[in-house]
Design an enzyme around this catalytic site. Structure first.
Site, PDB file in Angstrom:
ATOM      1  N   TRP A  47       0.775  -1.038   0.067  1.00  0.00           N
ATOM      2  CA  TRP A  47      -0.093  -0.002  -0.047  1.00  0.00           C
ATOM      3  C   TRP A  47       0.866   1.333   0.100  1.00  0.00           C
ATOM      4  CZ3 TRP A  47      -4.525  -1.312   4.030  1.00  0.00           C
ATOM      5  CH2 TRP A  47      -5.331  -2.169   3.577  1.00  0.00           C
ATOM      6  N   LYS A  48       1.996   1.214   0.053  1.00  0.00           N
ATOM      7  CA  LYS A  48       3.023   2.299   0.326  1.00  0.00           C
ATOM      8  C   LYS A  48       2.429   3.370   1.335  1.00  0.00           C
ATOM      9  CE  LYS A  48       3.910   1.374  -4.617  1.00  0.00           C
ATOM     10  NZ  LYS A  48       4.759   1.871  -5.852  1.00  0.00           N
TER      11      LYS A  48
ATOM     12  N   HIS B 107      12.666  -2.599  -1.080  1.00  0.00           N
ATOM     13  CA  HIS B 107      11.785  -1.901  -2.377  1.00  0.00           C
ATOM     14  C   HIS B 107      12.655  -0.745  -3.155  1.00  0.00           C
ATOM     15  CE1 HIS B 107       8.613   0.089  -4.678  1.00  0.00           C
ATOM     16  NE2 HIS B 107       7.915  -1.339  -4.387  1.00  0.00           N
TER      17      HIS B 107
ATOM     18  N   GLU C 191      11.633   1.886  -4.206  1.00  0.00           N
ATOM     19  CA  GLU C 191      11.522   3.458  -3.560  1.00  0.00           C
ATOM     20  C   GLU C 191      12.560   3.654  -2.580  1.00  0.00           C
ATOM     21  OE1 GLU C 191       7.267   3.175  -3.489  1.00  0.00           O
ATOM     22  OE2 GLU C 191       7.274   3.033  -5.678  1.00  0.00           O
TER      23      GLU C 191
ATOM     24  N   GLY D 136       4.710   1.619 -10.914  1.00  0.00           N
ATOM     25  CA  GLY D 136       4.040   2.722 -10.972  1.00  0.00           C
ATOM     26  C   GLY D 136       3.838   3.629 -12.048  1.00  0.00           C
TER      27      GLY D 136
ATOM     28  N   GLY E 262       1.181  -2.715  -6.189  1.00  0.00           N
ATOM     29  CA  GLY E 262       1.224  -1.193  -5.650  1.00  0.00           C
ATOM     30  C   GLY E 262      -0.199  -0.787  -6.004  1.00  0.00           C
ATOM     31  N   GLY E 263      -0.204   0.096  -7.102  1.00  0.00           N
ATOM     32  CA  GLY E 263      -1.580   0.581  -7.303  1.00  0.00           C
ATOM     33  C   GLY E 263      -2.776  -0.069  -7.228  1.00  0.00           C
TER      34      GLY E 263
HETATM   35  C1  PEP Z   1       5.212  -1.822  -5.960  1.00  0.00           C
HETATM   36  O1  PEP Z   1       5.081  -0.818  -5.401  1.00  0.00           O
HETATM   37  O2  PEP Z   1       5.841  -2.619  -5.450  1.00  0.00           O
HETATM   38  C2  PEP Z   1       4.604  -1.889  -7.361  1.00  0.00           C
HETATM   39  C3  PEP Z   1       4.973  -2.962  -8.096  1.00  0.00           C
HETATM   40  O3  PEP Z   1       3.847  -0.977  -7.747  1.00  0.00           O
HETATM   41  P1  PEP Z   1       2.707  -0.842  -8.833  1.00  0.00           P
HETATM   42  O4  PEP Z   1       1.959  -2.219  -9.054  1.00  0.00           O
HETATM   43  O5  PEP Z   1       1.873   0.406  -8.724  1.00  0.00           O
HETATM   44  O6  PEP Z   1       3.407  -0.615 -10.448  1.00  0.00           O
END
Ligand code: PEP
Length: 251
Positions: A10-11, A95, A97, A173, A233-234
């Site tokens: 969920w970040k 991760h 990020e 993302g 993520g999203g």
């Molecule tokens: C993630 O945050 O690990 C990711 C893969 O994000 P997204 O699915 O939004 O690309």
């Protein structure tokens, strides 16, 4: 036989009440899906709320990061024991990020992973190349280094509690997904590298794909033999959408 794992990252999204609402909607949607493991990684502030709401559902609750010391003067940090205390049983480490914005190196990723495993947490260890690294044909070198250094000195038991997430940075993302062929090529390579170090144990390790996974592409990504799940993520922020990923079509 590797059981698929579909994981939500969920970040920095969702308040406590939003997290609680999500789990209350999500649990009934996936209660009949027993052949797929589900994991939710909320922000630290919602860890306990998610663990409480998900109790008895079999959903794995994970933190998105951890520090490698158990306690001390480390302002702002959270220890493995604190994650367990809040109800978490897993943690995402390394991760992209965290590597990009918080300067985490492979050696820090290794220290964090060892500390988490020592405390009895499972680890989702993230690796993956940037666009520049891919465009200059360094994907395999980068991934190989991240594995060798990230998993350095893991004993067999630690290895068994670890899941790898291959997340090409250019696909996170961005809406750009690796093709099933690109994902399979990278996952096959990762498994072969792990095999060189750990032998046949590599066949038991789950390797997740991450990078713009959504209901429209999950079936083809999951059809690749070396892809054992997804880190999302999203598309993990809405319970209806995320439940569709958990219910991907089996080949
Ligand atoms: C993630 O945050 O690990 C990711 C893969 O994000 P997204 O699915 O939004 O690309």
């Amino acid at each position: 036989m590797r059981k698929p794992l579909i994981a939500a990252n969920w970040k920095m999204y969702k308040t406590i009440s939003e997290a609680d609402d999500f789990v209350k909607q999500f649990v009934p949607l996936v209660k009949d899906v027993t052949d797929v493991d589900k994991l939710i990684a909320p922000p630290f502030t919602s860890l306990n709320a998610v663990a409480t709401a998900a109790a008895g559902s079999g959903i794995i609750v994970a933190a998105q990061d951890v520090f490698y010391e158990e306690q001390g003067a480390f302002t702002g940090e959270i220890s493995p024991g604190m994650i367990k205390d809040a109800g978490g049983t897993f943690v995402i480490i390394g991760h992209s990020e965290r590597r990009q914005y918080f300067h985490e190196t492979d050696s820090i990723v290794n220290k964090k992973s060892k500390a988490a495993l020592r405390a009895g947490l499972g680890v989702v260890l993230c690796i993956g190349e940037t666009l520049e690294e891919r465009n200059t044909n360094r994907t395999f070198d980068v991934v190989k280094r991240q594995i060798a250094e990230g998993l350095a000195e893991f004993c067999e038991a630690e290895f068994k509690d670890t899941v790898i997430a291959y997340e090409p940075v250019w696909a996170i993302g961005t809406g750009v997904t690796a093709t099933p062929e690109q994902a399979e090529e990278a996952h096959g390579f990762i498994r072969s590298i792990i095999k060189e170090i750990y032998g046949d144990l590599a066949d038991e390790m789950r390797i997740l794909y991450g990078g713009s996974v959504k209901p429209e592409n999950v079936d083809e990504i999951m059809a690749s033999p070396n892809v054992d799940g997804a880190l999302v993520g999203g598309a993990s922020l809405d319970p209806q959408v995320f439940s569709k990923l958990v219910k991907f079509r089996r080949g």
